[in-house]
Structures are given as C-alpha cells and as structure tokens.
Scaffold this motif. Structure first.
Motif, PDB file in Angstrom:
ATOM      1  N   LYS A 164       0.569  -1.232   0.140  1.00 25.08           N
ATOM      2  CA  LYS A 164      -0.442  -0.157  -0.189  1.00 25.08           C
ATOM      3  C   LYS A 164       0.753   1.230   0.225  1.00 25.08           C
ATOM      4  O   LYS A 164       0.737   2.778  -0.783  1.00 25.08           O
ATOM      5  CB  LYS A 164      -0.700   0.211   1.211  1.00 25.08           C
ATOM      6  CG  LYS A 164      -2.155  -1.427   1.400  1.00 25.08           C
ATOM      7  CD  LYS A 164      -2.508  -0.792   2.200  1.00 25.08           C
ATOM      8  CE  LYS A 164      -3.527  -2.448   2.228  1.00 25.08           C
ATOM      9  NZ  LYS A 164      -4.827  -1.861   3.295  1.00 25.08           N
ATOM     10  N   GLN A 165       2.137   1.665   0.762  1.00 28.59           N
ATOM     11  CA  GLN A 165       3.221   2.441   0.567  1.00 28.59           C
ATOM     12  C   GLN A 165       4.134   2.274  -0.286  1.00 28.59           C
ATOM     13  O   GLN A 165       4.550   0.312  -0.360  1.00 28.59           O
ATOM     14  CB  GLN A 165       4.038   2.737   2.332  1.00 28.59           C
ATOM     15  CG  GLN A 165       2.073   3.045   2.818  1.00 28.59           C
ATOM     16  CD  GLN A 165       2.374   3.484   4.654  1.00 28.59           C
ATOM     17  OE1 GLN A 165       3.887   3.310   5.149  1.00 28.59           O
ATOM     18  NE2 GLN A 165       2.216   3.954   5.003  1.00 28.59           N
ATOM     19  N   PRO A 166       4.916   3.326  -0.937  1.00 25.12           N
ATOM     20  CA  PRO A 166       5.942   2.514  -1.747  1.00 25.12           C
ATOM     21  C   PRO A 166       6.982   2.156  -0.619  1.00 25.12           C
ATOM     22  O   PRO A 166       7.177   2.947  -0.185  1.00 25.12           O
ATOM     23  CB  PRO A 166       6.016   3.852  -2.855  1.00 25.12           C
ATOM     24  CG  PRO A 166       6.024   5.112  -1.715  1.00 25.12           C
ATOM     25  CD  PRO A 166       4.312   4.839  -0.903  1.00 25.12           C
ATOM     26  N   TRP A 167       7.866   1.017  -0.692  1.00 27.36           N
ATOM     27  CA  TRP A 167       8.869   0.712  -0.449  1.00 27.36           C
ATOM     28  C   TRP A 167      10.228   2.143  -0.297  1.00 27.36           C
ATOM     29  O   TRP A 167      10.243   2.089  -2.120  1.00 27.36           O
ATOM     30  CB  TRP A 167       9.519  -0.525  -0.583  1.00 27.36           C
ATOM     31  CG  TRP A 167      10.341  -1.394   0.259  1.00 27.36           C
ATOM     32  CD1 TRP A 167      10.292  -1.206   1.927  1.00 27.36           C
ATOM     33  CD2 TRP A 167      12.409  -1.156   0.582  1.00 27.36           C
ATOM     34  NE1 TRP A 167      11.557  -1.627   2.047  1.00 27.36           N
ATOM     35  CE2 TRP A 167      11.976  -1.757   1.436  1.00 27.36           C
ATOM     36  CE3 TRP A 167      12.404  -1.129  -0.838  1.00 27.36           C
ATOM     37  CZ2 TRP A 167      13.538  -1.972   1.724  1.00 27.36           C
ATOM     38  CZ3 TRP A 167      14.121  -0.882  -1.160  1.00 27.36           C
ATOM     39  CH2 TRP A 167      14.337  -1.597   0.554  1.00 27.36           C
ATOM     40  N   THR A 168      10.875   2.138   0.355  1.00 26.10           N
ATOM     41  CA  THR A 168      11.980   3.215   0.245  1.00 26.10           C
ATOM     42  C   THR A 168      13.069   3.129   0.743  1.00 26.10           C
ATOM     43  O   THR A 168      13.197   2.422   1.926  1.00 26.10           O
ATOM     44  CB  THR A 168      11.566   5.001   0.361  1.00 26.10           C
ATOM     45  OG1 THR A 168      11.060   5.380   2.106  1.00 26.10           O
ATOM     46  CG2 THR A 168      10.849   5.331  -0.440  1.00 26.10           C
ATOM     47  N   HIS A 169      14.151   4.104   0.807  1.00 23.58           N
ATOM     48  CA  HIS A 169      15.529   3.487   1.075  1.00 23.58           C
ATOM     49  C   HIS A 169      15.895   4.522   2.779  1.00 23.58           C
ATOM     50  O   HIS A 169      15.318   4.998   2.525  1.00 23.58           O
ATOM     51  CB  HIS A 169      16.254   3.007   0.842  1.00 23.58           C
ATOM     52  CG  HIS A 169      16.262   2.395  -0.452  1.00 23.58           C
ATOM     53  ND1 HIS A 169      15.768   1.897  -2.146  1.00 23.58           N
ATOM     54  CD2 HIS A 169      17.059   1.115  -0.030  1.00 23.58           C
ATOM     55  CE1 HIS A 169      15.753   0.715  -2.154  1.00 23.58           C
ATOM     56  NE2 HIS A 169      16.760   0.030  -1.466  1.00 23.58           N
TER      57      HIS A 169
END
Length: 102
Positions: free
Chosen positions: A97-102
């Motif tokens: 649902k939420q974008p995966w970020t570093h």
C-alpha cells in the motif's frame, strides 16, 4: 471497606503474559492513616487489609466470593490488547500500500 475486581494487564517490562490470566480481588481504602517512623523513615499504615490480594480463575468466582462475604465491590472492565498480525515478507510485497523507500 470496598474491593475492586479486575484482570491485571501485562507488565511493560516483560513480553510474556503469564500473570494476566487470573482475576484479582483486592481491597481499596481511601482514608488510610500513614505515618513515618522517626528513626528509620519507613512509612507504616494502620490497616493491613490493603495488602490482601486474592486470585480467582473467573470473574464470576470473585463476584460470588465478595457477595458471600458481604464485601462491597466494583468490577473494572478488561482491556484486551489488539493483536497486529504482521509478516516480514509483507515489507517486500509487490502490492504494497505504501511505496518502499530506502
């Protein structure tokens, strides 16, 4: 003398819920006389009924005991914790649902 009947919550210092299964009846007294010992500085109390703590398997057993002994009581509602079901693999799911970020 009044008693309160409740189910204890989990300690914040542990992850286990070992002592949260039984219902507890303990006496509550608002106007107790506490005195400080002049020599040692310890606090003493004139009524030791506040130290009595009785455990029961069910809420009904605790209520029945209080009624049989003529003890005024109040039952405090239990607060069940919400269990959040998570899995580690959901962090890398393509339909996240939420974008995966570093």
């Amino acid at each position: 003398m009044q008693a309160r009947i409740y189910k204890p919550s989990k300690s914040a210092m542990t992850s286990g819920r070992g002592k949260t299964k039984a219902w507890v009846l303990e006496f509550v007294k608002e106007n107790v006389h506490r005195t400080a010992d002049p020599l040692m500085g310890w606090t003493s109390i004139d009524d030791t009924s506040g130290q009595v703590r009785m455990e029961f398997d069910t809420q009904e057993q605790a209520i029945e005991f209080a009624k049989r002994e003529g003890i005024a009581f109040r039952v405090e509602p239990t607060h069940e914790r919400k269990r959040l079901v998570k899995s580690y693999s959901a962090n890398f799911d393509a339909n996240r649902k939420q974008p995966w970020t570093h």
